[in-house]
Design a protein around this motif. Structure first.
Motif, PDB file in Angstrom:
ATOM      1  N   VAL A 129       0.837  -1.192   0.000  1.00 14.58           N
ATOM      2  CA  VAL A 129       0.000   0.000   0.000  1.00 14.58           C
ATOM      3  C   VAL A 129       0.872   1.243   0.000  1.00 14.58           C
ATOM      4  O   VAL A 129       0.624   2.198  -0.734  1.00 14.58           O
ATOM      5  CB  VAL A 129      -0.958   0.010   1.208  1.00 14.58           C
ATOM      6  CG1 VAL A 129      -1.776   1.278   1.218  1.00 14.58           C
ATOM      7  CG2 VAL A 129      -1.867  -1.200   1.154  1.00 14.58           C
ATOM      8  N   GLU A 130       1.913   1.227   0.810  1.00 13.60           N
ATOM      9  CA  GLU A 130       2.857   2.339   0.796  1.00 13.60           C
ATOM     10  C   GLU A 130       3.447   2.523  -0.603  1.00 13.60           C
ATOM     11  O   GLU A 130       3.599   3.637  -1.098  1.00 13.60           O
ATOM     12  CB  GLU A 130       3.975   2.115   1.821  1.00 13.60           C
ATOM     13  CG  GLU A 130       3.572   2.357   3.266  1.00 13.60           C
ATOM     14  CD  GLU A 130       2.929   1.142   3.919  1.00 13.60           C
ATOM     15  OE1 GLU A 130       2.595   0.181   3.181  1.00 13.60           O
ATOM     16  OE2 GLU A 130       2.751   1.150   5.146  1.00 13.60           O
ATOM     17  N   ASP A 131       3.794   1.404  -1.250  1.00 14.52           N
ATOM     18  CA  ASP A 131       4.353   1.475  -2.600  1.00 14.52           C
ATOM     19  C   ASP A 131       3.341   2.066  -3.575  1.00 14.52           C
ATOM     20  O   ASP A 131       3.696   2.847  -4.453  1.00 14.52           O
ATOM     21  CB  ASP A 131       4.764   0.082  -3.076  1.00 14.52           C
ATOM     22  CG  ASP A 131       5.920  -0.484  -2.266  1.00 14.52           C
ATOM     23  OD1 ASP A 131       6.629   0.308  -1.618  1.00 14.52           O
ATOM     24  OD2 ASP A 131       6.099  -1.714  -2.273  1.00 14.52           O
ATOM     25  N   ALA A 132       2.082   1.680  -3.426  1.00 17.33           N
ATOM     26  CA  ALA A 132       1.050   2.114  -4.367  1.00 17.33           C
ATOM     27  C   ALA A 132       0.773   3.602  -4.278  1.00 17.33           C
ATOM     28  O   ALA A 132       0.457   4.239  -5.285  1.00 17.33           O
ATOM     29  CB  ALA A 132      -0.240   1.332  -4.128  1.00 17.33           C
ATOM     30  N   VAL A 133       0.900   4.174  -3.081  1.00 19.32           N
ATOM     31  CA  VAL A 133       0.500   5.576  -2.903  1.00 19.32           C
ATOM     32  C   VAL A 133       1.684   6.527  -2.764  1.00 19.32           C
ATOM     33  O   VAL A 133       1.495   7.740  -2.748  1.00 19.32           O
ATOM     34  CB  VAL A 133      -0.411   5.723  -1.658  1.00 19.32           C
ATOM     35  CG1 VAL A 133      -1.633   4.833  -1.779  1.00 19.32           C
ATOM     36  CG2 VAL A 133       0.346   5.401  -0.366  1.00 19.32           C
ATOM     37  N   ARG A 134       2.898   5.984  -2.700  1.00 15.99           N
ATOM     38  CA  ARG A 134       4.063   6.818  -2.397  1.00 15.99           C
ATOM     39  C   ARG A 134       4.227   7.972  -3.376  1.00 15.99           C
ATOM     40  O   ARG A 134       4.516   9.104  -2.985  1.00 15.99           O
ATOM     41  CB  ARG A 134       5.326   5.961  -2.391  1.00 15.99           C
ATOM     42  CG  ARG A 134       6.600   6.749  -2.058  1.00 15.99           C
ATOM     43  CD  ARG A 134       7.819   5.864  -2.048  1.00 15.99           C
ATOM     44  NE  ARG A 134       7.724   4.857  -0.993  1.00 15.99           N
ATOM     45  CZ  ARG A 134       7.673   3.548  -1.215  1.00 15.99           C
ATOM     46  NH1 ARG A 134       7.698   3.077  -2.447  1.00 15.99           N
ATOM     47  NH2 ARG A 134       7.606   2.709  -0.201  1.00 15.99           N
ATOM     48  N   ASP A 135       4.079   7.719  -4.665  1.00 17.98           N
ATOM     49  CA  ASP A 135       4.335   8.736  -5.680  1.00 17.98           C
ATOM     50  C   ASP A 135       3.077   9.455  -6.160  1.00 17.98           C
ATOM     51  O   ASP A 135       3.129  10.218  -7.123  1.00 17.98           O
ATOM     52  CB  ASP A 135       5.043   8.104  -6.882  1.00 17.98           C
ATOM     53  CG  ASP A 135       6.407   7.538  -6.508  1.00 17.98           C
ATOM     54  OD1 ASP A 135       7.070   8.153  -5.650  1.00 17.98           O
ATOM     55  OD2 ASP A 135       6.783   6.484  -7.052  1.00 17.98           O
ATOM     56  N   MET A 136       1.946   9.201  -5.506  1.00 15.54           N
ATOM     57  CA  MET A 136       0.713   9.861  -5.929  1.00 15.54           C
ATOM     58  C   MET A 136       0.721  11.330  -5.503  1.00 15.54           C
ATOM     59  O   MET A 136       1.255  11.672  -4.445  1.00 15.54           O
ATOM     60  CB  MET A 136      -0.507   9.157  -5.339  1.00 15.54           C
ATOM     61  CG  MET A 136      -0.846   7.843  -6.012  1.00 15.54           C
ATOM     62  SD  MET A 136      -2.434   7.181  -5.447  1.00 15.54           S
ATOM     63  CE  MET A 136      -2.645   5.809  -6.575  1.00 15.54           C
ATOM     64  N   PRO A 137       0.128  12.219  -6.302  1.00 11.79           N
ATOM     65  CA  PRO A 137       0.036  13.630  -5.918  1.00 11.79           C
ATOM     66  C   PRO A 137      -0.722  13.799  -4.606  1.00 11.79           C
ATOM     67  O   PRO A 137      -1.569  12.969  -4.250  1.00 11.79           O
ATOM     68  CB  PRO A 137      -0.733  14.261  -7.088  1.00 11.79           C
ATOM     69  CG  PRO A 137      -0.524  13.328  -8.233  1.00 11.79           C
ATOM     70  CD  PRO A 137      -0.439  11.954  -7.634  1.00 11.79           C
ATOM     71  N   ALA A 138      -0.431  14.878  -3.922  1.00  9.33           N
ATOM     72  CA  ALA A 138      -1.037  15.108  -2.600  1.00  9.33           C
ATOM     73  C   ALA A 138      -2.540  15.280  -2.665  1.00  9.33           C
ATOM     74  O   ALA A 138      -3.236  15.059  -1.668  1.00  9.33           O
ATOM     75  CB  ALA A 138      -0.390  16.330  -1.949  1.00  9.33           C
ATOM     76  N   ASP A 139      -3.082  15.691  -3.834  1.00  8.78           N
ATOM     77  CA  ASP A 139      -4.521  15.947  -3.917  1.00  8.78           C
ATOM     78  C   ASP A 139      -5.338  14.732  -4.335  1.00  8.78           C
ATOM     79  O   ASP A 139      -6.556  14.813  -4.459  1.00  8.78           O
ATOM     80  CB  ASP A 139      -4.804  17.111  -4.871  1.00  8.78           C
ATOM     81  CG  ASP A 139      -4.320  16.821  -6.285  1.00  8.78           C
ATOM     82  OD1 ASP A 139      -3.556  15.858  -6.474  1.00  8.78           O
ATOM     83  OD2 ASP A 139      -4.716  17.562  -7.205  1.00  8.78           O
ATOM     84  N   VAL A 140      -4.703  13.585  -4.555  1.00  4.85           N
ATOM     85  CA  VAL A 140      -5.443  12.371  -4.907  1.00  4.85           C
ATOM     86  C   VAL A 140      -6.182  11.869  -3.666  1.00  4.85           C
ATOM     87  O   VAL A 140      -5.575  11.671  -2.613  1.00  4.85           O
ATOM     88  CB  VAL A 140      -4.515  11.271  -5.441  1.00  4.85           C
ATOM     89  CG1 VAL A 140      -5.298   9.982  -5.691  1.00  4.85           C
ATOM     90  CG2 VAL A 140      -3.847  11.727  -6.727  1.00  4.85           C
ATOM     91  N   GLN A 141      -7.477  11.678  -3.794  1.00  3.52           N
ATOM     92  CA  GLN A 141      -8.308  11.279  -2.665  1.00  3.52           C
ATOM     93  C   GLN A 141      -8.747   9.822  -2.771  1.00  3.52           C
ATOM     94  O   GLN A 141      -9.063   9.335  -3.856  1.00  3.52           O
ATOM     95  CB  GLN A 141      -9.553  12.168  -2.575  1.00  3.52           C
ATOM     96  CG  GLN A 141      -9.258  13.620  -2.242  1.00  3.52           C
ATOM     97  CD  GLN A 141      -8.787  13.802  -0.809  1.00  3.52           C
ATOM     98  OE1 GLN A 141      -9.406  13.327   0.138  1.00  3.52           O
ATOM     99  NE2 GLN A 141      -7.669  14.511  -0.654  1.00  3.52           N
ATOM    100  N   VAL A 142      -8.746   9.145  -1.636  1.00  7.19           N
ATOM    101  CA  VAL A 142      -9.272   7.789  -1.522  1.00  7.19           C
ATOM    102  C   VAL A 142     -10.660   7.871  -0.904  1.00  7.19           C
ATOM    103  O   VAL A 142     -10.865   8.588   0.075  1.00  7.19           O
ATOM    104  CB  VAL A 142      -8.360   6.921  -0.628  1.00  7.19           C
ATOM    105  CG1 VAL A 142      -9.052   5.603  -0.269  1.00  7.19           C
ATOM    106  CG2 VAL A 142      -7.038   6.651  -1.322  1.00  7.19           C
TER     107      VAL A 142
END
Length: 289
Positions: A129-142
């Motif tokens: 999960v850390e790998d999946a979200v590490r490089d996502m922009p700060a404004d991406v919402q789950v």
């Protein structure tokens, strides 16, 4: 003592998977809920928090034991949008939504399986999960949905839970959960909200009035690619008939059915050091609330 089945929970990478998981849980008695959003980068912490508080990673056997003790079970539905860093600033919040706010993109099909993960995938290990979200922009919402059964426990005490059977319907990922008749029996399905349908009728009406045939065809194609639950398909057919009755003579799109779809790839609920979360260590075998 260690367990051969450490706590885990699915993470859905498509709306179809998340919505299908919700229906599956509701039919099993998970009638109480609360919803929310969080930045994608905070998803690992969110999963740990909910497991420590509400045991969302319990196995089926543990859930049965809890039910027999009168304790409430909890499950978390998570929609983590697809995002590819190579797409030069692609907006992950639009993954599942077209440029028009009321339309879904080509990714939201109702095919038999989840869309293939892009570069950021969720594997079967704790750091995924850390790998999946590490490089996502700060404004991406789950988008997340906590579902709880009846019984005693922290979820009922600490959360302001609604009931899916109440007049105010559950809305998740921009769809609302409703009951419909299927083969003489009541069943749960998803459909677009009234506001969403109003936007779609207005969009088609404007395109038809201006005789933008190619735009109408594109709109209908996008409508057809939205998750093909029974309620959504019925609405999609009405929109297609509306276009036909108002002068559209092009080919109508095929309306997909939702077939059995995986709820997502499971991720282990471990802390940043790779250990079982505190809640799991304390309650994995005791099954306390």
């Amino acid at each position: 003592m260690t367990s051969t089945n450490p706590p885990s929970t699915p993470v859905s990478r498509s709306k179809t998977a998340a919505l299908a998981r919700t229906i599956d849980l509701v039919t099993k008695g998970y009638h109480f809920y609360c919803t929310g959003q969080c930045p994608a980068r905070r998803l690992p912490a969110l999963l740990r928090k909910f497991h420590e508080r509400y045991n969302i990673g319990c196995s089926p056997a543990q859930r049965l034991t809890r039910k027999q003790k009168g304790l409430a079970n909890a499950a978390l539905v998570v929609f983590l949008p697809q995002w590819d860093a190579s797409e030069d600033g692609a907006d992950a919040n639009n993954s599942g939504d077209a440029s028009d706010s009321c339309l879904a993109s080509q990714e939201e099909t109702a095919q038999a399986s989840d869309p293939a993960p892009r570069k950021a995938s969720v594997q079967r290990h704790a750091g995924s999960v850390e790998d999946a979200v590490r490089d996502m922009p700060a404004d991406v919402q789950v988008e997340w949905l906590l579902l709880v059964t009846k019984g005693t426990g922290a979820a009922h005490e600490q959360e302001q839970l609604c009931d899916v059977t109440d007049k105010q319907r559950l809305v998740f990922c921009r769809y609302e959960l409703v009951r419909h008749s299927a083969r003489g029996k009541a069943a749960w399905t998803w459909r677009r909200t009234r506001a969403e349908m109003g936007d779609l009728f207005a969009l088609l009406e404007e395109q038809l009035k201006r005789r933008h045939v190619s735009s109408v065809a594109l709109t209908l194609a996008r409508i057809a690619r939205q998750p093909g639950f029974a309620g959504v398909r019925e609405q999609s057919w009405r929109l297609c008939q509306f276009a036909r009755q108002h002068g559209y003579d092009g080919e109508l799109p095929y309306l997909y059915f939702v077939q059995k779809v995986a709820h997502g790839e499971r991720c282990l609920l471990q802390d940043r050091r790779g250990r079982l979360t505190q809640g799991a260590e304390a309650r994995f075998f005791g099954l306390a609330g």
